[in-house]
Design a protein around this motif. Sequence first.
Motif, PDB file in Angstrom:
ATOM      1  N   LEU A 134       4.054   4.533   5.566  1.00  0.00           N
ATOM      2  CA  LEU A 134       5.366   4.434   5.982  1.00  0.00           C
ATOM      3  C   LEU A 134       5.446   4.103   7.235  1.00  0.00           C
ATOM      4  O   LEU A 134       6.211   3.328   7.717  1.00  0.00           O
ATOM      5  N   TYR A 135       4.618   4.977   8.096  1.00  0.00           N
ATOM      6  CA  TYR A 135       4.717   4.895   9.726  1.00  0.00           C
ATOM      7  C   TYR A 135       4.499   3.310  10.222  1.00  0.00           C
ATOM      8  O   TYR A 135       5.118   2.815  10.868  1.00  0.00           O
ATOM      9  N   LEU A 136       3.122   3.066   9.554  1.00  0.00           N
ATOM     10  CA  LEU A 136       2.681   1.553   9.811  1.00  0.00           C
ATOM     11  C   LEU A 136       3.874   0.671   9.545  1.00  0.00           C
ATOM     12  O   LEU A 136       3.809  -0.396  10.213  1.00  0.00           O
ATOM     13  N   MET A 137       4.344   0.771   8.133  1.00  0.00           N
ATOM     14  CA  MET A 137       5.350  -0.304   7.745  1.00  0.00           C
ATOM     15  C   MET A 137       6.454  -0.443   8.716  1.00  0.00           C
ATOM     16  O   MET A 137       6.885  -1.713   9.023  1.00  0.00           O
ATOM     17  N   ARG A 138       7.088   0.649   9.141  1.00  0.00           N
ATOM     18  CA  ARG A 138       8.278   0.609   9.914  1.00  0.00           C
ATOM     19  C   ARG A 138       7.901   0.281  11.462  1.00  0.00           C
ATOM     20  O   ARG A 138       8.673  -0.576  11.836  1.00  0.00           O
ATOM     21  N   GLN A 139       6.589   0.743  11.794  1.00  0.00           N
ATOM     22  CA  GLN A 139       6.237   0.109  13.026  1.00  0.00           C
ATOM     23  C   GLN A 139       5.969  -1.402  13.160  1.00  0.00           C
ATOM     24  O   GLN A 139       6.496  -2.122  13.938  1.00  0.00           O
TER      25      GLN A 139
ATOM     26  N   SER B  98       0.500   8.088   2.060  1.00  0.00           N
ATOM     27  CA  SER B  98       1.687   7.724   2.155  1.00  0.00           C
ATOM     28  C   SER B  98       2.632   7.701   3.429  1.00  0.00           C
ATOM     29  O   SER B  98       3.361   6.629   3.684  1.00  0.00           O
ATOM     30  N   ALA B  99       2.540   8.683   4.096  1.00  0.00           N
ATOM     31  CA  ALA B  99       3.361   8.947   5.314  1.00  0.00           C
ATOM     32  C   ALA B  99       2.696   8.152   6.329  1.00  0.00           C
ATOM     33  O   ALA B  99       3.400   7.469   7.144  1.00  0.00           O
TER      34      ALA B  99
ATOM     35  N   LEU C   1       0.928  -1.330   0.071  1.00  0.00           N
ATOM     36  CA  LEU C   1       0.007   0.099   0.046  1.00  0.00           C
ATOM     37  C   LEU C   1       0.721   1.275   0.097  1.00  0.00           C
ATOM     38  O   LEU C   1       0.408   2.184  -0.660  1.00  0.00           O
ATOM     39  N   TYR C   2       1.900   1.147   0.880  1.00  0.00           N
ATOM     40  CA  TYR C   2       2.987   2.529   0.885  1.00  0.00           C
ATOM     41  C   TYR C   2       3.417   2.615  -0.656  1.00  0.00           C
ATOM     42  O   TYR C   2       3.505   3.871  -0.942  1.00  0.00           O
ATOM     43  N   ASN C   3       3.853   1.463  -1.188  1.00  0.00           N
ATOM     44  CA  ASN C   3       4.661   1.736  -2.666  1.00  0.00           C
ATOM     45  C   ASN C   3       3.621   2.161  -3.594  1.00  0.00           C
ATOM     46  O   ASN C   3       3.685   2.851  -4.724  1.00  0.00           O
ATOM     47  N   ALA C   4       2.278   1.596  -3.574  1.00  0.00           N
ATOM     48  CA  ALA C   4       1.377   1.890  -4.405  1.00  0.00           C
ATOM     49  C   ALA C   4       0.853   3.450  -4.269  1.00  0.00           C
ATOM     50  O   ALA C   4       0.484   4.306  -5.353  1.00  0.00           O
ATOM     51  N   SER C   5       0.755   3.999  -2.911  1.00  0.00           N
ATOM     52  CA  SER C   5       0.603   5.547  -2.693  1.00  0.00           C
ATOM     53  C   SER C   5       1.785   6.383  -3.531  1.00  0.00           C
ATOM     54  O   SER C   5       1.760   7.508  -4.198  1.00  0.00           O
TER      55      SER C   5
END
Length: 584
Positions: free
Chosen positions: A74-79, A70-71, A28-32
């Motif tokens: 990104l936060y969710l991905m890192r978390q 996207s932000a 989802l992050y890369n799609a955004s």
Amino acid sequence: MFERLSPLFPYLKRYRRQLATGAVVTVLYNASKITLPKIIGSAVDDMRLGVTRDKIFHHGLLLFGVAALSAVFLYLMRQIVIGASREIEFDLRNDLFENLLRQPPSFYHQHRTGDIMARTTNDLNAVRQLLGPAIMYSANTVVFTAAALPYMLKISPWITLCAFVPLPIASVVVQYFGSRIHTRFERIQAMFSEISAKAQENFSGARFIRAFAQEEAEIAAWETANQEYIRRSLLLVRLMSMLWPTLEFVLGFAMVITLLVGGHEVVKGHVSAGNFTAFAIIIVQLTWPMIALGWVVNLFQRGTASVVRIDELLKWVPTIDDSAVDSTIAADLKLRGDIEFRNLSFAYGSNAAVLHDINLTIPAGSSLAIVGPTGSGKSTLVHLIPRLLDAKGNQVLIDGVPIRHYPLDVLRSNIGFVPQETFLFSESIRENIAFGVQDATDEQIVHAATTAHIAKEIQEFPNGFDTVVGERGITLSGGQKQRTAIARALIREPRILILDDALASVDTYTEERILSGLKQEMQDRTTIFISHRVSTAANADQIAVLIDGRIAELGTHEELLMKGGYYTSLFEKQQLEEEIAVTA
């Protein structure tokens, strides 16, 4: 690569849901992220037809919304991903610690403490970096490239082909440097273990180093080890300093080709200015993941080297275990304390036997003193009872049952053991005495200390039982440490008490007081103590004289004196020494 990472698979499986969620969020992050250049490209083409406030507001709002989304991703991905790596690190550290605690003393004779510490700290950190940032950035690069490539091909297959021509060169560069980074990092980790071991030995033996005036020699040896560590680290730094610029050059070259070829296509009218702008932004967005690939390779090489080193510790199977346990034995069993050595012989590994054909019975509630010259096997014999060393077969029995049939927890919970080399934790005296007894009361602690004839001295300290003893009990004298260790064994109310020369550091008067207290405390319980003093052994129910790993004499104090053997000569020698001391 995957074979080296196989020890991590059970941990990854344990957090598969969390990692799967992380994978979805990564997509989802890369799609955004790929949507942003599309919006900018569309805005450029739209603005060429005329700039209006509504258009600016519309495209600006779209950009802000997608950027905000996207932000969040990104936060969710890192978390999620980095959080999972921390959880796995936590599990690995616990499993390592648990496995290390199960190992017998022989394990620590083969592995230096500093090396173990290096593996449980530095190597674990490298594994966490592998499971967190390395996986996250790798997934980002793969997913973003997979998402961007169709869009780039749709804009212009020709520009895409030209832009991707330098990328195989980047792959070759990464492959070339990767194997060399792995080899050099393994050497760095090995040297780090050497340094850790050297530091641990110097800190532990600081008093001896000063006593022998070896400070300068040890400082020189430390400097030599550090110089070697620096040399190996610089070799890795040189590799990394070549890898990153090389990747940047290759990717910069790709950007130059994109501008030249793409600009020509725009001039010819084959590609719109908006699409080319979107294409150029995607290439810029690809630059960091590709550059980060060099760092990821470094993390992977470091991590795989560390996984191997950690796996060596995890795979080390304890040689003393519960494999022969009788499942019918209750977990809260209280032993009577009958001990029997039946045709016992024992050797350390493939070395010559140190105990030979020992046949000895110690009735429950009785006391046994073991005397003999240094190196005769006294400590080895008593270490076999709590299975700190393991005898073969069924040569050691308690209450008529081979000790291998008792679970280790049951066996050792019934034994109070005071080793020859006393160890105290860097905690308060209260915590050291209560060690191994949950919810010990102040009354129990004071009673145990009183029996060990140490309570009065403790209470004279400024903080009493809350006095912190320092590392290894350095703030206490040798006799105080031994008596604290005796109190620690007594508070458990053991059915069997073993004192391995635990009174060597106390004077004769204090020794008599302690033995008197023990005799009363250990009524109906079994007591075994090793001593070099006849005065200590004289009051035991029976005395075993151990010479060259064999029982040379066995009997009471009076019976052994009548035999005129080793015990008699030891008695006469010590009597003479006492007479000389009195007349001196």
